[in-house]
Design an enzyme around this catalytic site. Structure first.
Site, mmCIF file in Angstrom:
data_model
loop_
_atom_site.group_PDB
_atom_site.id
_atom_site.type_symbol
_atom_site.label_atom_id
_atom_site.label_comp_id
_atom_site.label_asym_id
_atom_site.label_seq_id
_atom_site.Cartn_x
_atom_site.Cartn_y
_atom_site.Cartn_z
ATOM 1 N N CYS A 1 0.872 -1.126 -0.107
ATOM 2 C CA CYS A 1 0.051 0.067 -0.093
ATOM 3 C C CYS A 1 0.992 1.192 -0.104
ATOM 4 C CB CYS A 1 -0.954 0.027 1.380
ATOM 5 S SG CYS A 1 -2.055 -1.440 1.403
ATOM 6 N N GLY B 1 0.539 0.198 -5.119
ATOM 7 C CA GLY B 1 -0.660 -0.629 -5.056
ATOM 8 C C GLY B 1 -1.697 -0.115 -6.105
ATOM 9 N N ASN C 1 -0.339 1.534 5.863
ATOM 10 C CA ASN C 1 0.470 0.732 4.979
ATOM 11 C C ASN C 1 1.475 -0.497 5.762
ATOM 12 O OD1 ASN C 1 3.685 1.120 3.399
ATOM 13 N ND2 ASN C 1 2.354 -0.403 3.071
ATOM 14 N N GLY C 2 1.326 -1.583 5.583
ATOM 15 C CA GLY C 2 1.982 -2.536 6.315
ATOM 16 C C GLY C 2 1.302 -3.610 6.837
ATOM 17 N N TYR D 1 13.719 -2.976 -4.312
ATOM 18 C CA TYR D 1 12.546 -3.094 -5.445
ATOM 19 C C TYR D 1 11.504 -2.181 -5.187
ATOM 20 C CZ TYR D 1 8.671 -4.990 -8.135
ATOM 21 O OH TYR D 1 7.468 -4.940 -8.643
HETATM 22 P P1 AMP Z 1 10.129 -14.257 -9.967
HETATM 23 O O1 AMP Z 1 11.677 -14.481 -9.612
HETATM 24 O O2 AMP Z 1 9.798 -14.831 -11.243
HETATM 25 O O3 AMP Z 1 9.297 -14.594 -9.060
HETATM 26 O O4 AMP Z 1 10.125 -12.646 -10.085
HETATM 27 C C1 AMP Z 1 11.242 -11.772 -9.837
HETATM 28 C C2 AMP Z 1 10.930 -10.449 -10.439
HETATM 29 O O5 AMP Z 1 9.857 -10.069 -9.613
HETATM 30 C C3 AMP Z 1 11.943 -9.540 -10.358
HETATM 31 O O6 AMP Z 1 12.121 -8.868 -11.664
HETATM 32 C C4 AMP Z 1 11.345 -8.347 -9.570
HETATM 33 O O7 AMP Z 1 11.613 -7.065 -10.173
HETATM 34 C C5 AMP Z 1 10.035 -8.616 -9.388
HETATM 35 N N1 AMP Z 1 9.661 -8.565 -7.794
HETATM 36 C C6 AMP Z 1 10.218 -9.085 -6.855
HETATM 37 N N2 AMP Z 1 9.495 -8.805 -5.627
HETATM 38 C C7 AMP Z 1 8.547 -8.337 -6.053
HETATM 39 C C8 AMP Z 1 7.298 -7.852 -5.152
HETATM 40 N N3 AMP Z 1 6.930 -7.891 -3.920
HETATM 41 N N4 AMP Z 1 6.185 -7.357 -5.941
HETATM 42 C C9 AMP Z 1 6.191 -7.218 -7.325
HETATM 43 N N5 AMP Z 1 7.206 -7.532 -8.236
HETATM 44 C C10 AMP Z 1 8.588 -8.161 -7.472
#
Ligand code: AMP
Length: 484
Positions: free
Chosen positions: A11, A37, A115-116, A264
């Protein structure tokens, strides 16, 4: 198969006090933190011009510009407002879970945006339900509303300070009452929350929000972070800051700010926990180049989150940076789409490798993190199809081995490839010629900080709070109020 557990919420929050265009600026602020979000958005404004202060609310499912239009924003009158963007779980994106949540308490109308994740939410929910509380939705924030409602104090601040002590876990909150805006952060400060201001001749407007990129957009200047454990009241009388008692922690530490915000989650143009996210990511890339060099022709990022680290890697190694994969910006983050099959298709429609750049090249691919490995597997396959002769994957964070209980959407442990497979197994699975992650030590070196300040439980398994949950308690005293 759902990637989510019901209690996981990513969020973003925003609040503004004393501005004639409060709802419009909240809209813009939410627009800036949309990445936090994408499934619901909401705004509550406070109109103090009427004889009785009135809270006006509008929320809906979808992206900020889809939920609001000019007419809706015009109706959200008043000089104060709070807003929220939420990513909900599959089957859980009910309008009842959209925030802000609002209610009429003994102390008057109150609206909350959070958020959290609250670790002891299910224990608290059950206890409240046994006392007769009826819940509209399934989010943690409603629990706080019930805790406030059942508190016998007629004073919101007393009720809030007591209620927050019942919560274990992560909360960055903005709360709008009839006479004040309140910002609060859990004692370990898991999620970010910053204070900004807009000065115009004699008047000052205050802004609280998840990320500084929202301040930038509305022309507010960054003042400081809301400190871990701080409750900041903003009213016509100025600012009053109070501290919550120290958290019940598994190990004593100063704070547990989420390192994944830097890896990220946050926007690279934000300053989070006092550090530029862009700079952190670039430094992760530089460190990765020092730790895991490889002979190659080009360095390419997985756009967008891998870009700053790829720049860092390229600059440190002297290997030229190229955009070898072009991203279609008109679809959301694929990871954020519910369901495995949808996500796999998502990778193909989102990222298009360029044969002109990749053909015959030894390529270093930089991504910010590797979670289940499917994204990397797909990308590497597409890069090879585009003619690359070698593909070396470098991940600008350590192996993700544990789920997050504090508000980042990581899958359960069994789906985290690094939790049960060796580096060599993962390399074979994703189809890279070589694979390397940033080391733990390298991550701390790049951040010029360490695990006494940050939570890195997703990488090191060191969870800063009890995970079992804590019963409702009412014991601790507050530190004296300091005004400034
Ligand atoms: P995967 O290894 O296929 O599960 O996805 C890794 C990718 O997801 C990486 O390119 C990250 O940029 C992205 N990623 C990592 N953590 C998250 C998250 N919490 N929410 C959305 N995308 C994420």
């Amino acid at each position: 198969m759902s990637f989510k557990n019901s209690w996981k919420d990513e969020c973003g929050v925003f609040g503004i006090w004393n501005h004639p265009e409060a709802a419009q600026l909240t809209y813009l602020g939410l627009y800036a933190i949309q990445h936090r979000g994408q499934e619901s958005a909401g705004i509550v404004s406070l109109d103090t011009s009427a004889s009785k202060q009135l809270q006006k609310i509008y929320k809906g499912l979808g992206l900020v510009p889809d939920v609001f239009n000019e007419t809706i924003l015009k109706n959200l009158t008043g000089s104060a407002a709070i807003g929220h963007v939420r990513y909900a779980t599959t089957g859980d994106n009910l309008i009842a879970n959209a925030q802000p949540l609002s209610s009429n308490l003994l102390s008057g109308p109150v609206a909350l945006a959070h958020n959290g994740n609250i670790v002891n939410a299910s224990i608290l929910r059950e206890a409240l339900q046994r006392e007769g509380a009826i819940f509209q939705g399934t989010n943690d924030t409603e629990i706080l509303l019930h805790l406030l409602a059942r508190n016998p104090s007629k004073h919101l601040m007393t009720a809030l300070k007591e209620s927050l002590q019942d919560l274990t876990g992560a909360y960055s909150l903005v709360i709008l009452a009839h006479d004040r805006l309140i910002a609060a952060r859990d004692p370990l400060g898991f999620r970010p929350l910053v204070l900004g201001q807009i000065k115009k001749s004699m008047s000052i407007s205050y802004v609280v929000t998840s990320e500084t990129c929202a301040l930038d957009l509305i022309g507010a200047t960054y003042v400081r972070e809301i400190e871990p454990g701080e409750i900041l009241e903003i009213s016509s009388e100025g600012l009053i800051s109070t501290k919550l008692p120290t958290a019940i922690t598994v190990s004593p530490r100063k704070s547990a700010q989420c390192v994944f915000e830097h890896v990220y989650f946050s926007r690279p143009d934000s300053v989070v926990f006092g550090k530029s996210v862009y700079n952190s990511r670039k430094m992760f890339g530089e460190q990765l180049a020092l730790e895991s060099p490889v002979d190659a022709d080009i360095v390419i990022p997985v756009p967008d989150s891998g870009v700053p680290s790829a720049i860092g890697y390229s600059q440190k190694s002297g290997i030229p940076f190229e955009f070898g994969i072009i991203r279609n910006h008109y679809i959301g983050r694929t990871f954020i789409q519910p369901g495995q099959s949808v996500r796999d298709i998502g990778v193909k429609i989102k990222l298009n490798p360029q044969p002109e750049v990749l053909k015959g090249k030894r390529v270093i691919v930089i991504d910010d993190s590797l979670v289940r490995g499917t994204t990397s597997q797909n990308i590497i396959r597409l890069i090879r199809q585009a003619g690359a002769s070698e593909v070396h994957l470098r991940i600008a964070s350590p192996p993700t081995t544990g789920p997050c209980y504090y508000g980042v959407d990581t899958p359960q442990k069994s789906q985290l490839i690094a939790s049960h497979q060796s580096l060599e197994d993962i390399r074979q699975f994703i189809g890279a010629d070589t694979l390397a992650y940033l080391s733990d030590a390298g991550m701390w070196k790049a951040l010029k900080s360490g695990p006494e300040t940050f939570c890195a439980a997703c990488f090191n398994g060191d969870y800063p709070t009890s995970l079992k949950g804590v019963e409702i308690k009412k014991t601790q005293e507050f530190s004296p109020t300091k005004a400034y």
